[in-house]
Motif scaffolding. Structure first.
Motif, short mmCIF file in Angstrom:
data_model
loop_
_atom_site.label_atom_id
_atom_site.label_comp_id
_atom_site.label_asym_id
_atom_site.label_seq_id
_atom_site.Cartn_x
_atom_site.Cartn_y
_atom_site.Cartn_z
N THR A 1 10.88 12.09 2.39
CA THR A 1 10.90 13.35 2.72
C THR A 1 9.44 14.12 1.95
O THR A 1 9.12 15.61 3.11
N HIS A 2 8.99 13.43 1.88
CA HIS A 2 7.60 13.55 1.53
C HIS A 2 6.65 13.18 1.21
O HIS A 2 6.63 11.17 0.43
N VAL A 3 5.65 12.91 2.15
CA VAL A 3 4.77 11.58 2.28
C VAL A 3 3.32 12.59 1.86
O VAL A 3 2.74 13.04 2.39
N MET A 4 2.13 11.82 0.90
CA MET A 4 1.25 12.36 -0.01
C MET A 4 0.05 10.86 0.33
O MET A 4 0.64 10.20 0.40
N ILE A 5 -1.41 11.46 0.04
CA ILE A 5 -2.41 10.88 0.25
C ILE A 5 -3.04 10.73 -1.03
O ILE A 5 -2.76 11.24 -1.49
N ARG A 6 -3.10 9.28 -1.40
CA ARG A 6 -3.21 8.94 -3.11
C ARG A 6 -5.21 9.79 -3.34
O ARG A 6 -6.05 9.05 -2.54
N LEU A 7 -5.56 10.72 -4.25
CA LEU A 7 -6.65 10.68 -4.42
C LEU A 7 -7.00 10.73 -5.04
O LEU A 7 -8.79 10.21 -5.74
N SER A 8 -6.50 9.72 -6.28
CA SER A 8 -6.80 9.35 -7.22
C SER A 8 -5.33 8.50 -7.79
O SER A 8 -4.37 8.53 -8.07
N GLY B 1 0.67 -1.49 0.22
CA GLY B 1 -0.18 -0.32 -0.34
C GLY B 1 0.64 1.93 0.01
O GLY B 1 0.17 2.30 -0.25
N VAL B 2 1.97 1.56 0.48
CA VAL B 2 3.17 2.67 -0.15
C VAL B 2 3.31 2.41 -1.37
O VAL B 2 4.42 1.78 -1.79
N LYS B 3 3.51 3.51 -2.10
CA LYS B 3 4.19 3.56 -3.51
C LYS B 3 5.58 4.51 -2.66
O LYS B 3 5.38 5.75 -2.98
N ARG B 4 6.75 4.08 -3.80
CA ARG B 4 7.88 4.83 -3.63
C ARG B 4 8.24 5.34 -5.43
O ARG B 4 8.14 3.78 -6.12
N TYR B 5 8.22 6.10 -5.01
CA TYR B 5 8.94 6.52 -6.85
C TYR B 5 10.03 7.69 -6.83
O TYR B 5 10.84 7.22 -5.87
N VAL C 1 6.81 9.11 -1.21
CA VAL C 1 6.05 8.23 -1.18
C VAL C 1 4.72 8.22 -0.91
O VAL C 1 3.87 9.55 -0.81
N SER C 2 3.70 8.08 -1.56
CA SER C 2 2.12 7.63 -1.50
C SER C 2 1.67 6.56 -0.41
O SER C 2 1.31 5.71 -1.05
N ILE C 3 0.06 7.31 0.77
CA ILE C 3 -0.78 5.94 0.20
C ILE C 3 -2.09 6.16 0.54
O ILE C 3 -2.33 7.33 -0.07
N ASP C 4 -2.60 5.02 0.39
CA ASP C 4 -4.07 5.02 0.46
C ASP C 4 -4.42 5.53 2.49
O ASP C 4 -4.13 4.93 3.11
#
Length: 360
Positions: A291-298, A244-248, A266-269
């Motif tokens: 350094t940046h954590v984000m919530i996936r909106l889509s 569930g964790v996407k690392r770009y 990284v982005s997470i649901d």
């Protein structure tokens, strides 16, 4: 307590000591505009305000600035879009991009200063700019003297920085005292390199233009929400997902201690209704190389990821992510997903520190 009247009186008197013509670099932001107004109040026709179109400005930026300031100072617009893009296209390293922008920017200003027979350049450097640059957090393009760079030797002019000891709230107080329209006083802060630092990684014309359109959507939707700063950044929708964790593959700037670091995105649901509960996970992820954590909106398979960033801050030295209502984020997401090549929309929930406000 800061007294804008006394500050203006002292600054104007100091500026009167400057001989000959002076060029003022106006970007449209409150810092550079306030510096130009101070110089104009003191020097009048000896002060020549110019605005350079770098190609990395917001949508409609030139028209907005010229219209807002037409009753206060006359501005000459210099079209240098091709020069900047030629120098930056294909570059991907954040520090290289900032330094390349600085070099093109000041060489262009040096040419303008020479052509009008001036010897000085007024610019809107404020305390946060040189404090963060000197501290190694990020290289602000308008910081020269504090890094030991000699603008007279390098570019042919001396620099005047009347706001160099002020922070953003103090600059806004001076701007109001000088009569700057309130819509300009409260205008969204915009970095000198503009969309360049929001185009994370490789610079291409397509990517910059998409960032411009996405940024316009977010500014439109959040303009009445009272947040300190809000914008979008763009990077390639490339990375690996695990549990569930996407690392770009893209990297973004952060702050660890008093130092700048480049770390992962990284982005997470996550349930937007429970956004406060995400702090623990952000702290855990940021303890590593993130350094940046984000919530996936889509989610999608388009070429680019669009990150929405909104923060609350007093001085821009520290900041917290804004609690944008979930329904507003969903509306923004729906609009951004209509743009070509957008594969997903994210919401940045990292405070400063460990993140910087901008991604580069």
């Amino acid at each position: 307590m800061f007294d804008p009247e006394s500050f203006v009186e002292n600054a104007v008197n100091k500026l009167k000591l400057v001989e000959g013509k002076v060029v003022a670099a106006v970007s449209g932001g409150v810092d550079s505009t306030t510096a130009a107004l101070l110089a104009y109040r003191s020097l009048r026709e000896r002060m020549i305000p110019v605005m350079i179109d770098t190609g990395f400005l917001r949508k409609g930026e030139i028209d907005t600035v010229v219209k807002s300031l037409r009753d206060l100072i006359p501005i000459e617009v210099i079209d240098a879009r091709q020069e900047f893009m030629n120098a930056l296209i294909g570059k991907s390293d954040a520090e290289v991009k900032r330094k390349t922008f600085r070099e093109v920017f000041y060489r262009k200003l040096g040419k303008i200063v020479s052509e009008v027979g001036a010897t000085h350049l007024v610019q809107g450097t404020i305390a946060a700019d040189w404090v963060e640059t000197a501290g190694g957090i990020k290289t602000q393009h308008n910081v020269l003297l504090q890094l030991g760079l000699d603008p007279e030797k390098l570019y042919g002019f001396s620099v005047i920085e009347p706001l160099a000891d002020l922070y953003k709230d103090e600059v806004r107080a001076v701007a109001r005292y000088l009569g700057l329209p309130e819509e300009m006083v409260k205008r969204q802060p915009f970095p000198g390199p503009g969309l360049l630092v929001r185009t994370v990684g490789l610079v291409t014309p397509e990517k910059v233009e998409l960032c411009r359109e996405a940024n316009h959507v977010v500014e439109t939707y959040l303009s009445k929400m009272g947040y300190s700063q809000y914008f979008t950044a763009i990077f390639e929708n490339e990375g690996d997902e695990n549990e569930g964790v996407k690392r770009y593959r893209a990297r973004a700037t952060g702050v660890k201690g008093d130092n700048r670091v480049y770390g992962g995105i990284v982005s997470i649901d996550w349930d937007l209704e429970k956004i406060e509960s995400i702090r623990g996970l952000v702290a855990k992820l940021s303890a590593g190389d993130v350094t940046h954590v984000m919530i996936r909106l889509s989610k999608g398979k388009g070429k680019y990821s669009i990150a929405v960033r909104a923060v609350m801050t007093e001085d821009f030295m520290t900041a917290d992510f804004a609690r944008v209502p979930p329904e507003k984020l969903r509306e923004i997401k729906d609009e951004l997903m209509k743009l070509p090549e957008v594969g997903e929309v994210l919401y940045d929930v990292t405070s400063k520190p460990p993140a910087t406000i901008e991604l580069e």
